[in-house]
Design a protein around this motif. Structure first.
Motif, PDB file in Angstrom:
ATOM      1  N   ARG A 175       0.804  -1.227   0.000  1.00 29.79           N
ATOM      2  CA  ARG A 175       0.000   0.000   0.000  1.00 29.79           C
ATOM      3  C   ARG A 175       0.837   1.277   0.000  1.00 29.79           C
ATOM      4  NH1 ARG A 175      -5.759  -0.002  -0.465  1.00 29.79           N
ATOM      5  NH2 ARG A 175      -6.485  -2.058   0.185  1.00 29.79           N
ATOM      6  N   SER A 176       2.135   1.158   0.273  1.00 31.04           N
ATOM      7  CA  SER A 176       2.949   2.360   0.357  1.00 31.04           C
ATOM      8  C   SER A 176       3.533   2.716  -1.004  1.00 31.04           C
ATOM      9  CB  SER A 176       4.064   2.193   1.391  1.00 31.04           C
ATOM     10  OG  SER A 176       4.926   1.140   1.030  1.00 31.04           O
ATOM     11  N   LEU A 177       3.903   3.956  -1.145  1.00 29.46           N
ATOM     12  CA  LEU A 177       4.300   4.506  -2.434  1.00 29.46           C
ATOM     13  C   LEU A 177       5.509   3.803  -3.019  1.00 29.46           C
ATOM     14  CD1 LEU A 177       3.727   6.774  -4.480  1.00 29.46           C
ATOM     15  CD2 LEU A 177       5.244   8.249  -3.137  1.00 29.46           C
ATOM     16  N   TRP A 178       6.489   3.449  -2.154  1.00 34.28           N
ATOM     17  CA  TRP A 178       7.727   2.873  -2.655  1.00 34.28           C
ATOM     18  C   TRP A 178       7.709   1.351  -2.683  1.00 34.28           C
ATOM     19  CZ3 TRP A 178       7.417   6.808   0.944  1.00 34.28           C
ATOM     20  CH2 TRP A 178       7.751   8.065   0.439  1.00 34.28           C
ATOM     21  N   GLY A 179       6.635   0.749  -2.181  1.00 36.04           N
ATOM     22  CA  GLY A 179       6.529  -0.702  -2.230  1.00 36.04           C
ATOM     23  C   GLY A 179       7.625  -1.397  -1.441  1.00 36.04           C
ATOM     24  N   ARG A 180       7.907  -2.610  -1.821  1.00 29.93           N
ATOM     25  CA  ARG A 180       8.881  -3.408  -1.079  1.00 29.93           C
ATOM     26  C   ARG A 180      10.294  -2.863  -1.203  1.00 29.93           C
ATOM     27  NH1 ARG A 180       6.360  -8.026   0.633  1.00 29.93           N
ATOM     28  NH2 ARG A 180       4.382  -8.481  -0.381  1.00 29.93           N
ATOM     29  N   SER A 181      10.602  -2.191  -2.298  1.00 28.76           N
ATOM     30  CA  SER A 181      11.966  -1.687  -2.492  1.00 28.76           C
ATOM     31  C   SER A 181      12.302  -0.578  -1.499  1.00 28.76           C
ATOM     32  CB  SER A 181      12.139  -1.154  -3.911  1.00 28.76           C
ATOM     33  OG  SER A 181      11.262  -0.061  -4.146  1.00 28.76           O
ATOM     34  N   GLY A 182      11.302   0.110  -1.017  1.00 32.08           N
ATOM     35  CA  GLY A 182      11.542   1.197  -0.059  1.00 32.08           C
ATOM     36  C   GLY A 182      10.867   0.950   1.258  1.00 32.08           C
ATOM     37  N   SER A 183      10.688  -0.322   1.619  1.00 30.06           N
ATOM     38  CA  SER A 183       9.930  -0.647   2.827  1.00 30.06           C
ATOM     39  C   SER A 183      10.679  -0.185   4.066  1.00 30.06           C
ATOM     40  CB  SER A 183       9.674  -2.157   2.913  1.00 30.06           C
ATOM     41  OG  SER A 183      10.896  -2.867   2.939  1.00 30.06           O
ATOM     42  N   VAL A 184       9.919   0.211   5.057  1.00 32.95           N
ATOM     43  CA  VAL A 184      10.469   0.717   6.312  1.00 32.95           C
ATOM     44  C   VAL A 184      10.464  -0.402   7.344  1.00 32.95           C
ATOM     45  CG1 VAL A 184       8.186   1.533   7.017  1.00 32.95           C
ATOM     46  CG2 VAL A 184      10.214   2.500   8.077  1.00 32.95           C
ATOM     47  N   PRO A 185      11.494  -0.515   8.183  1.00 39.72           N
ATOM     48  CA  PRO A 185      11.479  -1.537   9.244  1.00 39.72           C
ATOM     49  C   PRO A 185      10.311  -1.307  10.200  1.00 39.72           C
ATOM     50  CG  PRO A 185      13.688  -0.621   8.975  1.00 39.72           C
ATOM     51  CD  PRO A 185      12.767   0.233   8.156  1.00 39.72           C
ATOM     52  N   ILE A 186       9.594  -2.371  10.497  1.00 39.46           N
ATOM     53  CA  ILE A 186       8.481  -2.318  11.447  1.00 39.46           C
ATOM     54  C   ILE A 186       8.833  -3.253  12.594  1.00 39.46           C
ATOM     55  CG2 ILE A 186       6.014  -2.683  11.805  1.00 39.46           C
ATOM     56  CD1 ILE A 186       5.601  -2.268   8.819  1.00 39.46           C
ATOM     57  N   LEU A 187       8.959  -2.684  13.799  1.00 32.03           N
ATOM     58  CA  LEU A 187       9.451  -3.432  14.946  1.00 32.03           C
ATOM     59  C   LEU A 187       8.490  -3.316  16.125  1.00 32.03           C
ATOM     60  CD1 LEU A 187      13.141  -2.125  14.887  1.00 32.03           C
ATOM     61  CD2 LEU A 187      12.292  -4.237  13.870  1.00 32.03           C
ATOM     62  N   PRO A 188       8.487  -4.304  17.003  1.00 37.79           N
ATOM     63  CA  PRO A 188       7.699  -4.173  18.237  1.00 37.79           C
ATOM     64  C   PRO A 188       8.380  -3.223  19.212  1.00 37.79           C
ATOM     65  CG  PRO A 188       8.910  -6.239  18.258  1.00 37.79           C
ATOM     66  CD  PRO A 188       9.161  -5.617  16.916  1.00 37.79           C
ATOM     67  N   CYS A 189       7.603  -2.483  19.985  1.00 41.28           N
ATOM     68  CA  CYS A 189       8.169  -1.674  21.060  1.00 41.28           C
ATOM     69  C   CYS A 189       8.952  -2.588  22.002  1.00 41.28           C
ATOM     70  CB  CYS A 189       7.076  -0.955  21.828  1.00 41.28           C
ATOM     71  SG  CYS A 189       6.356   0.451  20.942  1.00 41.28           S
ATOM     72  N   GLY A 190      10.017  -2.053  22.580  1.00 38.92           N
ATOM     73  CA  GLY A 190      10.894  -2.881  23.379  1.00 38.92           C
ATOM     74  C   GLY A 190      10.753  -2.724  24.878  1.00 38.92           C
ATOM     75  N   LEU A 191       9.946  -1.765  25.331  1.00 45.20           N
ATOM     76  CA  LEU A 191       9.847  -1.485  26.757  1.00 45.20           C
ATOM     77  C   LEU A 191       8.477  -1.862  27.312  1.00 45.20           C
ATOM     78  CD1 LEU A 191      11.366   2.117  26.799  1.00 45.20           C
ATOM     79  CD2 LEU A 191      12.559  -0.010  27.320  1.00 45.20           C
ATOM     80  N   ASP A 192       8.475  -2.496  28.454  1.00 44.42           N
ATOM     81  CA  ASP A 192       7.224  -2.650  29.185  1.00 44.42           C
ATOM     82  C   ASP A 192       6.919  -1.308  29.867  1.00 44.42           C
ATOM     83  OD1 ASP A 192       6.936  -5.349  28.533  1.00 44.42           O
ATOM     84  OD2 ASP A 192       8.206  -5.967  30.212  1.00 44.42           O
ATOM     85  N   HIS A 193       5.652  -0.950  29.924  1.00 36.10           N
ATOM     86  CA  HIS A 193       5.231   0.298  30.572  1.00 36.10           C
ATOM     87  C   HIS A 193       5.932   1.515  29.951  1.00 36.10           C
ATOM     88  CE1 HIS A 193       3.435  -2.411  33.403  1.00 36.10           C
ATOM     89  NE2 HIS A 193       4.602  -2.813  33.879  1.00 36.10           N
ATOM     90  N   ASN A 194       6.006   1.559  28.616  1.00 33.58           N
ATOM     91  CA  ASN A 194       6.758   2.649  27.987  1.00 33.58           C
ATOM     92  C   ASN A 194       6.111   4.015  28.173  1.00 33.58           C
ATOM     93  OD1 ASN A 194       4.682   2.199  26.149  1.00 33.58           O
ATOM     94  ND2 ASN A 194       6.022   1.358  24.561  1.00 33.58           N
ATOM     95  N   SER A 195       4.794   4.090  28.300  1.00 33.30           N
ATOM     96  CA  SER A 195       4.168   5.386  28.570  1.00 33.30           C
ATOM     97  C   SER A 195       4.567   5.891  29.954  1.00 33.30           C
ATOM     98  CB  SER A 195       2.642   5.293  28.479  1.00 33.30           C
ATOM     99  OG  SER A 195       2.230   5.044  27.157  1.00 33.30           O
ATOM    100  N   LEU A 196       4.695   4.974  30.886  1.00 31.05           N
ATOM    101  CA  LEU A 196       5.100   5.334  32.245  1.00 31.05           C
ATOM    102  C   LEU A 196       6.549   5.836  32.243  1.00 31.05           C
ATOM    103  CD1 LEU A 196       3.679   5.176  35.026  1.00 31.05           C
ATOM    104  CD2 LEU A 196       4.799   2.976  35.358  1.00 31.05           C
ATOM    105  N   ILE A 197       7.416   5.123  31.536  1.00 30.84           N
ATOM    106  CA  ILE A 197       8.810   5.556  31.443  1.00 30.84           C
ATOM    107  C   ILE A 197       8.896   6.877  30.683  1.00 30.84           C
ATOM    108  CG2 ILE A 197      11.088   4.963  30.515  1.00 30.84           C
ATOM    109  CD1 ILE A 197      10.378   2.027  31.061  1.00 30.84           C
ATOM    110  N   GLY A 198       8.021   7.053  29.683  1.00 31.36           N
ATOM    111  CA  GLY A 198       7.988   8.321  28.961  1.00 31.36           C
ATOM    112  C   GLY A 198       7.560   9.485  29.839  1.00 31.36           C
TER     113      GLY A 198
END
Length: 406
Positions: A365-388
């Motif tokens: 669905r993105s303009l650049w397709g697979r050739s320009g795909s962006v890394p999609i990763l899970p958040c790494g912190l538990d309670h990240n809003s609290l730490i934020g």
């Protein structure tokens, strides 16, 4: 000798804040790295590190062990002071709240979860949050340097009002910063004077800040965060280490992107928004599960994915939400061109359950397709809003340690 050190410190006084942030984020594990990152002399870096240690913020290991086979004199190692001061951090969500004490480096020192029905008067739960935090301070005896609060709403600046607490029963425009500041003064939070100002912010904005400094977003230049917690969907963008909050704090309300034009009516007046099509309630509904009274909607959704993903109805519901989420992320990628996307809450669970499906939807669905795909990763912190929330409270110290502790 003392005069020489004082002269060096005067030259490096403006480097105290940047130096503390480098140690705080783990980017300066040694004095040699600190010297290089600050662009100062070794002697000045030593004076700066010594001053931060004297303030009780970091520790300097003057006798580090050298790795086997290394050449030359090993550099002093730098650590966040393990028994140093803390800030009070709190998060309010649709199912209650959590309060914590957080040290430098994003270290959770103590935490106190509180589950309660969130009343329509926000002052009641804010008072409960502050009292829980004050109790932790009394129990631990730690010095407190500030307080931060994360709320599930856009927070307008400079007023500090919660403009759209859609999944709480609060009135629009609730003065959360004023209420938080008043509660801190009323509770007599140990270490905070009566003039202390409580810092407030949107929960996903603060989660993105925490992830950028300590989690899955470290090293990203343009970081996009999309997350669903207990209800609704939020987003945030970090540019060059700073939150992009728009002209008045209201940027990146991604929950109101339309991903299903014929979908459910949204609280905002539109239909098929991410907010109602890709949150825990939407997932449970799509899976044919009635939300139960025990545990939050987020926890019920997590448990369902982890324990019953082989059930066809659960898998179909997950795939439906992944497709809708992917459609929304693709639109954001086309507009913002981030170099990394991180997902939190239920969205992290969906990514873990079927990472290839989500990445394929975004690429297609993105303009650049697979050739320009962006890394999609899970958040790494538990309670990240609290730490934020803690990161926001620490910011005045990171900006000018001497002004706060001098």
């Amino acid at each position: 000798m003392t005069q020489t050190r004082t002269t060096r410190l005067e030259r490096g006084r403006g480097a105290l804040g940047p130096a503390l942030e480098l140690v705080h984020t783990g980017r300066a594990p040694t004095r040699a790295v600190l010297t290089s990152e600050l662009g100062v002399t070794r002697a000045t870096a030593g004076a700066v590190a010594a001053e931060l240690e004297a303030l009780g913020l970091i520790q300097v290991d003057a006798r580090p062990g050298a790795p086997a086979g290394s050449q030359g004199r090993p550099s002093h190692r730098l650590f966040v002071a393990p028994d140093g001061p803390v800030v009070l951090a709190a998060q309010i969500h649709a199912d209650g709240f959590r309060a914590a004490l957080v040290g430098l480096g994003g270290r959770m020192v103590a935490t106190a979860p509180g589950c309660m029905t969130v009343p329509s008067d926000p002052s009641h739960i804010i008072d409960a949050v502050v009292e829980a935090g004050a109790g932790l301070l009394r129990e631990t005896g730690r010095r407190c340097l500030g307080a931060g609060l994360a709320v599930p709403s856009a927070v307008a600046e400079p007023e500090g009002t919660a403009l759209n607490p859609l999944h709480l029963s609060w009135p629009a425009g609730a003065p959360v910063r004023t209420l938080f500041t008043e509660a801190l003064a009323k509770a007599g939070v140990p270490g905070l004077g009566s003039a202390a100002v409580g810092i407030t912010g949107n929960d996903v904005n603060l989660a993105a800040l925490a992830e950028h400094r300590h989690g899955a977003g470290r090293g990203a230049k343009h970081l996009l965060c999309v997350a669903t917690g207990h209800r609704g969907v939020g987003g945030a963008l970090v540019l060059d280490g700073k939150l992009h909050s728009g002209s008045s704090g209201l940027a990146l309300e991604v929950g109101h992107l339309t991903v299903n034009p014929a979908g459910l009516p949204c609280h905002c007046g539109s239909r098929g928004c991410l907010d109602v099509e890709a949150d825990p309630l939407a997932f449970l509904t799509a899976a044919g599960r009635e939300p139960g009274p025990e545990g939050s909607l987020l926890q019920q959704s997590r448990d369902l994915i982890r324990s019953e993903y082989g059930d066809p109805s659960v898998r179909a519901a997950a795939e439906l939400l992944i497709d809708r989420l992917g459609l929304g992320i693709a639109g954001l990628v086309n507009i913002l061109n981030p170099d990394r996307v991180i997902l939190g809450g239920l969205h992290r669970e969906l990514l873990d359950a079927d990472p290839e499906r989500l990445r394929a939807v975004v690429a297609d669905r993105s303009l650049w397709g697979r050739s320009g795909s962006v890394p999609i990763l899970p958040c790494g912190l538990d309670h990240n809003s609290l730490i934020g929330a803690a990161e926001a409270a620490w910011q005045p110290v990171l900006d000018d340690p001497l002004a706060v502790l001098g």
